[in-house]
Design a protein around this motif. Structure first.
Motif, PDB file in Angstrom:
ATOM      1  N   GLY A  93       0.817  -1.205   0.000  1.00 38.06           N
ATOM      2  CA  GLY A  93       0.000   0.000   0.000  1.00 38.06           C
ATOM      3  C   GLY A  93       0.856   1.262   0.000  1.00 38.06           C
ATOM      4  N   TYR A  94       0.209   2.364   0.205  1.00 34.29           N
ATOM      5  CA  TYR A  94       0.906   3.654   0.204  1.00 34.29           C
ATOM      6  C   TYR A  94       0.191   4.611   1.140  1.00 34.29           C
ATOM      7  CZ  TYR A  94       2.321   8.343  -1.278  1.00 34.29           C
ATOM      8  OH  TYR A  94       2.764   9.635  -1.288  1.00 34.29           O
ATOM      9  N   THR A  95       0.959   5.305   1.953  1.00 33.97           N
ATOM     10  CA  THR A  95       0.424   6.352   2.823  1.00 33.97           C
ATOM     11  C   THR A  95       1.169   7.645   2.532  1.00 33.97           C
ATOM     12  OG1 THR A  95      -0.069   4.768   4.584  1.00 33.97           O
ATOM     13  CG2 THR A  95       0.044   7.101   5.201  1.00 33.97           C
ATOM     14  N   PRO A  96       0.463   8.712   2.195  1.00 34.38           N
ATOM     15  CA  PRO A  96       1.154   9.983   1.926  1.00 34.38           C
ATOM     16  C   PRO A  96       1.953  10.440   3.136  1.00 34.38           C
ATOM     17  CG  PRO A  96      -1.135  10.084   1.191  1.00 34.38           C
ATOM     18  CD  PRO A  96      -0.994   8.826   1.985  1.00 34.38           C
ATOM     19  N   PRO A  97       3.040  11.165   2.911  1.00 37.18           N
ATOM     20  CA  PRO A  97       3.808  11.705   4.042  1.00 37.18           C
ATOM     21  C   PRO A  97       2.923  12.565   4.935  1.00 37.18           C
ATOM     22  CG  PRO A  97       5.017  11.980   1.977  1.00 37.18           C
ATOM     23  CD  PRO A  97       3.644  11.517   1.611  1.00 37.18           C
ATOM     24  N   GLU A  98       3.236  12.561   6.216  1.00 40.26           N
ATOM     25  CA  GLU A  98       2.422  13.310   7.182  1.00 40.26           C
ATOM     26  C   GLU A  98       2.368  14.785   6.831  1.00 40.26           C
ATOM     27  OE1 GLU A  98       1.415  15.708  10.644  1.00 40.26           O
ATOM     28  OE2 GLU A  98       3.399  15.629   9.699  1.00 40.26           O
ATOM     29  N   ASP A  99       3.481  15.346   6.329  1.00 39.47           N
ATOM     30  CA  ASP A  99       3.480  16.765   5.991  1.00 39.47           C
ATOM     31  C   ASP A  99       2.662  17.058   4.742  1.00 39.47           C
ATOM     32  OD1 ASP A  99       5.021  17.107   8.190  1.00 39.47           O
ATOM     33  OD2 ASP A  99       6.749  17.972   7.178  1.00 39.47           O
ATOM     34  N   PHE A 100       2.401  16.046   3.902  1.00 39.40           N
ATOM     35  CA  PHE A 100       1.448  16.188   2.804  1.00 39.40           C
ATOM     36  C   PHE A 100       0.024  16.208   3.357  1.00 39.40           C
ATOM     37  CE2 PHE A 100       3.715  14.646  -1.306  1.00 39.40           C
ATOM     38  CZ  PHE A 100       4.883  15.294  -0.940  1.00 39.40           C
ATOM     39  N   LEU A 101      -0.239  15.318   4.289  1.00 38.22           N
ATOM     40  CA  LEU A 101      -1.595  15.199   4.833  1.00 38.22           C
ATOM     41  C   LEU A 101      -2.016  16.449   5.590  1.00 38.22           C
ATOM     42  CD1 LEU A 101      -1.353  11.525   6.145  1.00 38.22           C
ATOM     43  CD2 LEU A 101      -2.683  12.304   4.165  1.00 38.22           C
ATOM     44  N   THR A 102      -1.057  17.112   6.227  1.00 40.14           N
ATOM     45  CA  THR A 102      -1.386  18.276   7.056  1.00 40.14           C
ATOM     46  C   THR A 102      -0.991  19.600   6.400  1.00 40.14           C
ATOM     47  OG1 THR A 102       0.755  18.088   8.204  1.00 40.14           O
ATOM     48  CG2 THR A 102      -1.135  16.923   9.166  1.00 40.14           C
ATOM     49  N   TRP A 103      -0.559  19.565   5.160  1.00 37.10           N
ATOM     50  CA  TRP A 103      -0.110  20.771   4.451  1.00 37.10           C
ATOM     51  C   TRP A 103      -1.158  21.883   4.588  1.00 37.10           C
ATOM     52  CZ3 TRP A 103       4.301  22.469   2.606  1.00 37.10           C
ATOM     53  CH2 TRP A 103       4.342  23.446   1.605  1.00 37.10           C
ATOM     54  N   PRO A 104      -0.752  23.110   4.981  1.00 32.23           N
ATOM     55  CA  PRO A 104      -1.719  24.174   5.253  1.00 32.23           C
ATOM     56  C   PRO A 104      -2.234  24.837   3.971  1.00 32.23           C
ATOM     57  CG  PRO A 104       0.486  25.012   5.599  1.00 32.23           C
ATOM     58  CD  PRO A 104       0.650  23.542   5.261  1.00 32.23           C
ATOM     59  N   ALA A 105      -2.832  24.035   3.113  1.00 29.38           N
ATOM     60  CA  ALA A 105      -3.243  24.512   1.798  1.00 29.38           C
ATOM     61  C   ALA A 105      -4.435  25.444   1.868  1.00 29.38           C
ATOM     62  CB  ALA A 105      -3.559  23.323   0.884  1.00 29.38           C
ATOM     63  N   MET A 106      -5.360  25.156   2.775  1.00 25.72           N
ATOM     64  CA  MET A 106      -6.617  25.890   2.777  1.00 25.72           C
ATOM     65  C   MET A 106      -6.913  26.459   4.149  1.00 25.72           C
ATOM     66  SD  MET A 106      -8.941  23.526   0.277  1.00 25.72           S
ATOM     67  CE  MET A 106      -9.966  24.944  -0.150  1.00 25.72           C
ATOM     68  N   GLY A 107      -7.422  27.698   4.156  1.00 25.24           N
ATOM     69  CA  GLY A 107      -7.843  28.321   5.392  1.00 25.24           C
ATOM     70  C   GLY A 107      -9.336  28.120   5.612  1.00 25.24           C
ATOM     71  N   ASP A 108      -9.767  28.413   6.805  1.00 22.37           N
ATOM     72  CA  ASP A 108     -11.186  28.271   7.157  1.00 22.37           C
ATOM     73  C   ASP A 108     -11.915  29.537   6.713  1.00 22.37           C
ATOM     74  OD1 ASP A 108     -13.670  27.887   8.247  1.00 22.37           O
ATOM     75  OD2 ASP A 108     -12.940  27.252  10.215  1.00 22.37           O
ATOM     76  N   SER A 109     -12.437  29.505   5.488  1.00 19.14           N
ATOM     77  CA  SER A 109     -13.100  30.699   4.954  1.00 19.14           C
ATOM     78  C   SER A 109     -14.371  31.039   5.727  1.00 19.14           C
ATOM     79  CB  SER A 109     -13.419  30.509   3.472  1.00 19.14           C
ATOM     80  OG  SER A 109     -14.224  29.355   3.266  1.00 19.14           O
ATOM     81  N   ASP A 110     -15.004  30.043   6.351  1.00 17.59           N
ATOM     82  CA  ASP A 110     -16.193  30.328   7.164  1.00 17.59           C
ATOM     83  C   ASP A 110     -15.856  31.177   8.383  1.00 17.59           C
ATOM     84  OD1 ASP A 110     -17.793  28.885   5.445  1.00 17.59           O
ATOM     85  OD2 ASP A 110     -17.668  27.035   6.604  1.00 17.59           O
ATOM     86  N   GLU A 111     -14.580  31.124   8.811  1.00 15.16           N
ATOM     87  CA  GLU A 111     -14.126  31.916   9.946  1.00 15.16           C
ATOM     88  C   GLU A 111     -13.407  33.184   9.516  1.00 15.16           C
ATOM     89  OE1 GLU A 111     -14.715  31.435  13.191  1.00 15.16           O
ATOM     90  OE2 GLU A 111     -16.029  29.771  12.634  1.00 15.16           O
ATOM     91  N   GLY A 112     -13.466  33.480   8.225  1.00 15.73           N
ATOM     92  CA  GLY A 112     -12.912  34.736   7.752  1.00 15.73           C
ATOM     93  C   GLY A 112     -11.494  34.666   7.229  1.00 15.73           C
TER      94      GLY A 112
END
Length: 599
Positions: A149-168
């Motif tokens: 199998g394959y598991t993406p690197p942890e830093d890929f999984l948690t990469w800060p790509a998107m902000g919480d737009s509902d919180e502004g």
């Protein structure tokens, strides 16, 4: 030589006000430490230097470094975020993004998810894409290719790509590749980080969320800073001995700033910290440190470099954008592609893409070592801001000769400290020959200075930073040594390395690149002309079926879209602000992306 990469997380932080995350990274010829409170290259826990080169030598070239930012608001009030040694509590930077109205996270636990660094590599991206390409290829036997199998690197999984737009917060933060084209980040669906170089360390911080309410530095600017330290996996000496840094500065607040400057401050300690000289190379927008003696003795900082003398340069490869004027500004001279406060975009036929370089280079002395008080450590905002403009703490401009401080004296005012003969156009003295008496120019050596501990900054500006705007600065640390090129002066080797890395700075990355399954424009028979375009651009495709185009800005936002028919379609772009965009064209079930410049 072979590039090596290791990473050690040094501090897991539960109380952000007490301690920010710190990471130690090793790649190529460097081992360095950086922290989420803004400190670069400082071993804060032990009060020791944090920039080792070569790795495992015990020698360091920098004790500490930091980013300085300053500017004036519409009421002409000065805002500065600048410090030298940050030891929590009381640091001006802290982890995390800001809301679009300039406010930070309301509680420390909310911000703690950003109190970390993300470390990624091209090797990991290649492995990641190979797996998902296999999953999506009917001809690939996933079980045979990936029996475990394959598991993406942890830093890929948690990469800060998107902000919480509902919180502004901004919808998109760290840049990413959108494998399935759905506009969302999900590493388990094939998406992955985008970065420069072959490895990168990424973080997000801001200058108000953890700033002391009471403090002599006053109000911050409300900026969000994305930091990327990156390097290339190469045996070539110029790349093996260079660490690149990109700082993306976003004004998330509602305040406009003018006459802004950004500076990189360095407390150079080249081996033994008490035998150093410093200087500036105006043609290369570079400051540097070198030995003021013929032998670098050991000290409490390390064993010393001995008689294999080193140099370290810090070159501004590309500064912030110059304020727009609707023109393609001419370079300082046709003989120089880059020079002083000009780096890229000058005289290239495109309006308003000119980037600044090194506007000023100045040192300051360690307070208490006998130097004139106005030339010692800054402590309040106006003093930091003055240094960024090549002005001493008391408002006296930097002057030619000696230590550069001559209040009321006859020496001409200059912008660059100890430039030697690196400014043949005299850009640092208002294009007037300062007539320095020594043919070697103004240096520490020709000034008969005793070697010692040196602190120096290179700044870029002035520029504007309006509400919602962003600016970038790219710089590189370049190491050279006598043994790298035997028989060649080490300064020449440093300059050769510095010239070789020009053009390798990090282009402003789009926040989102859509669809890894896109084909090349050549495969689609797709081109755009004229490009740059002013009012209209022609989209031409060898496939004459119906198609669809979408134009994205570099934040991933759709700014125009529509349908096409036939081979040629004329698209209106005159309504778009000047700048760079991505145009994605889809037809017959395939798509391709090209850059589009609107001028």
């Amino acid at each position: 030589m072979k590039a090596i990469f290791t990473l050690t997380a040094l501090c897991a932080t539960l109380t952000l006000q007490a301690q920010m995350a710190t990471v130690e990274t090793e790649f190529n010829n460097f081992r360095w430490m950086t922290a989420l409170n803004g400190a670069m290259f400082f071993d804060q826990a032990n009060g020791l230097p944090g920039f080792e080169v070569p790795v495992n030598s015990g020698n360091h070239a920098i004790f500490a470094a930091n980013l300085w930012i300053g500017g004036r608001d519409d009421d002409d009030q000065l805002h500065v975020t600048a410090e030298r040694f940050c030891q929590s509590p009381g640091c001006l930077f802290g982890p995390g993004p800001l809301r679009l109205d300039g406010t930070p996270e309301s509680t420390i636990p909310e911000a703690s998810s950003y109190n970390r660094f993300w470390t990624v590599s091209k090797e990991e991206v290649d492995a990641h894409l190979a797996y998902f390409d296999c999953v999506n290829d009917a001809g690939c036997d996933e079980q045979a290719q990936y029996p475990n199998g394959y598991t993406p690197p942890e830093d890929f999984l948690t990469w800060p790509a998107m902000g919480d737009s509902d919180e502004g917060f901004a919808e998109y933060l760290a840049p990413f590749f959108d494998y399935n084209g759905d506009g969302l980040y999900d590493a388990e669906s094939g998406d992955h980080p985008i970065f420069c170089g072959d490895m990168a360390v990424y973080s997000i911080m801001n200058d108000i969320g953890h700033r002391p309410e009471e403090g002599q530095m006053g109000p911050g600017l409300g900026v969000e800073v994305h930091s990327m330290y990156y390097a290339f996996d190469s045996d070539e000496p110029e790349l093996f001995n260079t660490l690149f840094v990109n700082k993306r500065i976003i004004n998330r607040g509602e305040v406009n700033y003018h006459d802004a400057y950004v500076a990189v401050w360095n407390d150079f300690d080249l081996g033994n910290p008490y035998d150093d000289y410093i200087g500036s190379d105006v043609q290369r927008s570079m400051i540097y440190v070198y030995n003021g003696t013929s032998f670098d003795e050991g000290s409490s900082s390390g064993p010393g470099y001995g008689d294999d003398l080193p140099m370290l340069g810090m070159r501004i490869l590309r500064g912030p954008l110059k304020d727009a004027n609707g023109m393609d500004d001419a370079p300082i001279s046709e003989d120089y592609e880059r020079y002083g406060n000009q780096t890229t975009g000058w005289g290239d036929g495109i309006a308003d893409n000119e980037r600044l370089g090194m506007a000023a280079a100045i040192y300051h002395s360690n307070t208490g070592q006998g130097a004139p008080p106005p030339t010692t450590d800054p402590t309040i905002p106006i003093e930091y801001y003055n240094f960024m403009r090549a002005v001493w703490k008391d408002g006296t401009p930097l002057s030619l000769g000696g230590l550069g401080y001559s209040p009321g004296g006859p020496s001409p005012w200059v912008k660059y400290m100890w430039p030697g003969v690196s400014d043949p156009l005299f850009a640092g003295s208002n294009f007037t020959d300062p007539n320095f008496p020594d043919p070697a120019g103004w240096t520490e050596f020709t000034s008969n200075n005793p070697p010692g501990d040196r602190r120096m900054l290179a700044s870029s500006g002035p520029f504007s930073l309006g509400a919602g705007d962003e600016q970038h600065i790219d710089f590189a640390y370049i190491f050279a040594r006598d043994s790298h090129e035997p028989g060649t002066d080490v300064f020449e080797t440093l300059q050769t390395y510095a010239d070789a890395v020009v053009g390798m700075e990090c282009d402003p990355l789009p926040q989102i690149v859509l669809n890894a399954n896109d084909v090349s424009p050549e495969t689609l028979g797709f081109r755009l002309y004229p490009n740059p375009a002013r009012h209209t651009v022609t989209l031409e495709s060898l496939r004459d079926g119906a198609g669809h185009y979408t134009i994205f800005d570099l934040l991933g936002k759709t700014v125009a879209q529509g349908n096409t028919t036939g081979v040629r379609n004329e698209l209106s772009v005159g309504h778009l602000p000047k700048g760079m965009y991505l145009l994605r064209y889809e037809t017959e079930g395939e798509a391709a992306v090209k850059k589009l410049v609107v001028e």
